[in-house]
Design an enzyme around this catalytic site. Structure first.
Site, PDB file in Angstrom:
ATOM      1  N   GLU A  53      42.306  22.772  80.228  1.00  0.00           N
ATOM      2  CA  GLU A  53      42.593  24.148  80.622  1.00  0.00           C
ATOM      3  C   GLU A  53      42.779  24.331  82.121  1.00  0.00           C
ATOM      4  O   GLU A  53      42.029  23.771  82.925  1.00  0.00           O
ATOM      5  CB  GLU A  53      41.442  25.033  80.143  1.00  0.00           C
ATOM      6  CG  GLU A  53      41.700  26.526  80.301  1.00  0.00           C
ATOM      7  CD  GLU A  53      40.787  27.329  79.411  1.00  0.00           C
ATOM      8  OE1 GLU A  53      41.186  27.614  78.265  1.00  0.00           O
ATOM      9  OE2 GLU A  53      39.656  27.655  79.838  1.00  0.00           O
ATOM     10  N   LYS A  55      42.183  26.952  84.826  1.00  0.00           N
ATOM     11  CA  LYS A  55      41.278  28.111  84.924  1.00  0.00           C
ATOM     12  C   LYS A  55      40.840  28.284  86.370  1.00  0.00           C
ATOM     13  O   LYS A  55      40.080  27.467  86.891  1.00  0.00           O
ATOM     14  CB  LYS A  55      40.072  27.869  84.004  1.00  0.00           C
ATOM     15  CG  LYS A  55      39.071  28.994  83.917  1.00  0.00           C
ATOM     16  CD  LYS A  55      37.978  28.594  82.920  1.00  0.00           C
ATOM     17  CE  LYS A  55      36.980  29.689  82.684  1.00  0.00           C
ATOM     18  NZ  LYS A  55      35.944  29.290  81.700  1.00  0.00           N
ATOM     19  N   LYS A 115      46.077  31.280  76.471  1.00  0.00           N
ATOM     20  CA  LYS A 115      44.720  31.766  76.263  1.00  0.00           C
ATOM     21  C   LYS A 115      44.613  33.141  76.900  1.00  0.00           C
ATOM     22  O   LYS A 115      44.706  33.277  78.110  1.00  0.00           O
ATOM     23  CB  LYS A 115      43.697  30.805  76.865  1.00  0.00           C
ATOM     24  CG  LYS A 115      42.273  31.091  76.389  1.00  0.00           C
ATOM     25  CD  LYS A 115      41.301  30.047  76.876  1.00  0.00           C
ATOM     26  CE  LYS A 115      39.913  30.323  76.324  1.00  0.00           C
ATOM     27  NZ  LYS A 115      38.905  29.405  76.887  1.00  0.00           N
ATOM     28  N   GLU A 164      39.569  32.022  67.456  1.00  0.00           N
ATOM     29  CA  GLU A 164      38.277  31.733  68.075  1.00  0.00           C
ATOM     30  C   GLU A 164      37.171  32.569  67.439  1.00  0.00           C
ATOM     31  O   GLU A 164      37.286  33.787  67.335  1.00  0.00           O
ATOM     32  CB  GLU A 164      38.347  32.022  69.568  1.00  0.00           C
ATOM     33  CG  GLU A 164      37.035  31.833  70.303  1.00  0.00           C
ATOM     34  CD  GLU A 164      37.168  32.120  71.789  1.00  0.00           C
ATOM     35  OE1 GLU A 164      37.875  31.349  72.468  1.00  0.00           O
ATOM     36  OE2 GLU A 164      36.590  33.114  72.256  1.00  0.00           O
ATOM     37  N   ASN A 185      33.652  28.937  69.798  1.00  0.00           N
ATOM     38  CA  ASN A 185      33.307  29.100  71.207  1.00  0.00           C
ATOM     39  C   ASN A 185      31.795  28.989  71.353  1.00  0.00           C
ATOM     40  O   ASN A 185      31.053  29.766  70.758  1.00  0.00           O
ATOM     41  CB  ASN A 185      33.801  30.450  71.729  1.00  0.00           C
ATOM     42  CG  ASN A 185      33.769  30.517  73.242  1.00  0.00           C
ATOM     43  OD1 ASN A 185      32.983  29.832  73.900  1.00  0.00           O
ATOM     44  ND2 ASN A 185      34.630  31.345  73.817  1.00  0.00           N
ATOM     45  N   GLU A 215      34.975  24.739  71.703  1.00  0.00           N
ATOM     46  CA  GLU A 215      35.357  25.306  72.992  1.00  0.00           C
ATOM     47  C   GLU A 215      34.122  25.618  73.844  1.00  0.00           C
ATOM     48  O   GLU A 215      33.130  26.125  73.336  1.00  0.00           O
ATOM     49  CB  GLU A 215      36.127  26.619  72.794  1.00  0.00           C
ATOM     50  CG  GLU A 215      37.293  26.560  71.828  1.00  0.00           C
ATOM     51  CD  GLU A 215      37.862  27.941  71.568  1.00  0.00           C
ATOM     52  OE1 GLU A 215      37.666  28.847  72.399  1.00  0.00           O
ATOM     53  OE2 GLU A 215      38.491  28.126  70.523  1.00  0.00           O
ATOM     54  N   SER A 216      34.225  25.333  75.113  1.00  0.00           N
ATOM     55  CA  SER A 216      33.225  25.709  76.131  1.00  0.00           C
ATOM     56  C   SER A 216      31.979  24.824  76.085  1.00  0.00           C
ATOM     57  O   SER A 216      31.499  24.437  75.021  1.00  0.00           O
ATOM     58  CB  SER A 216      32.790  27.169  75.992  1.00  0.00           C
ATOM     59  OG  SER A 216      33.876  28.048  76.113  1.00  0.00           O
TER      60      SER A 216
END
Length: 263
Positions: A53, A55, A115, A164, A185, A215-216
């Site tokens: 990603e 970001k 996103k 998500e 997430n 994710e994350s």
């Protein structure tokens, strides 16, 4: 009002303003609107599965990295072996823009995921007209009917849909055939605390019809090895790479540690 409520309120304001100056017909006339999309699902399954990603910042961490251009970061991700790149396009809270999506598309030949906090079909047309191959929908901010409407519309444009979720309730309301990938997430959008146990706990209830994405909070190659045991094939990682002086090299080292035979 939570930070998520504020983001959505601001997003709806932005959409109203954009609609007043850029029509849907203008978006559909973009040269990129007719380009063949690249399958995010297939790319994940034919690689190490890393969605890398871009970001710049976030509400919880403020500035992460605003030194490099989108072109520099995404090109280095492609060279580094990413299955796809994820582009955060929210401006106020994440420092992104819809132009970032276009610059990423011009820079790489792997799938590009928009996103964004998508609440309106207009944003899906934007994604298509700026070169996206897939979009993110967030179950926490959408009703079941909204998820159905938006995902069906995305698929009618040949865009893949990553849905998500954060908990079982969101998964139960969201499952439908117009989704391609389900992402868990690990970050609580209300507290911003991160816990990989969220992926572990929800993995068995996600049908195998969907590509499973975590994710994350993925900080270490060992996290990926553990998540694979629970059936996850894709891993969306941004902050771990972006906070370094060389995001692409960080990705290369990360993938090499997952699979020493990759390089």
């Amino acid at each position: 009002m939570t930070i998520l409520d504020k983001i959505i309120a601001n997003k709806k304001r932005e959409i109203r303003l954009k609609k007043s100056i850029i029509s849907t017909k203008q978006l559909e006339r973009s040269d990129l609107f007719e380009r063949p999309v690249i399958s995010l699902s297939k790319s994940i399954r034919n690689s190490a599965g890393i969605i890398a990603e871009h970001k710049r910042r976030s509400p919880s961490k403020k500035i992460i990295n605003d030194t490099f251009t989108v072109e520099e970061v995404t090109k280095s991700y492609e060279i580094g072996g990413a299955a796809a790149v994820s582009i955060l396009t929210d401006s106020k809270y994440f420092g992104g823009s819809i132009e970032d999506l276009q610059f990423a598309r011009a820079s790489v030949s792997i799938p590009v995921l928009r996103k964004e906090f998508i609440v309106d079909p207009y944003q899906i047309l934007e994604a298509k007209s700026h070169g996206a191959d897939a979009i993110l929908l967030i179950a926490a901010v959408l009703t079941r009917e909204e998820i159905r409407e938006l995902s069906n519309f995305a698929q009618s444009l040949s865009l893949e849909v990553l849905l998500e979720i954060h908990n079982q309730e969101e998964l139960d309301k969201s499952l439908m055939s117009s989704l391609d990938l389900i992402g868990v997430n690990n970050r609580n959008l209300k507290t911003f605390e991160v816990d990989l146990a969220n992926s572990f706990g929800l993995s068995e209830t996600i049908p195998d019809d969907f590509v499973k994405i975590s994710e994350s909070g993925i900080q270490d190659p060992k996290d990926v090895h553990e998540l694979k045991k629970y059936g996850f094939e894709g891993f969306l990682i941004g902050e771990s790479f972006m906070k370094t002086d060389n995001p692409g090299l960080s990705l290369i080292n990360f993938i090499a540690a997952i699979n020493p035979n990759t390089f």
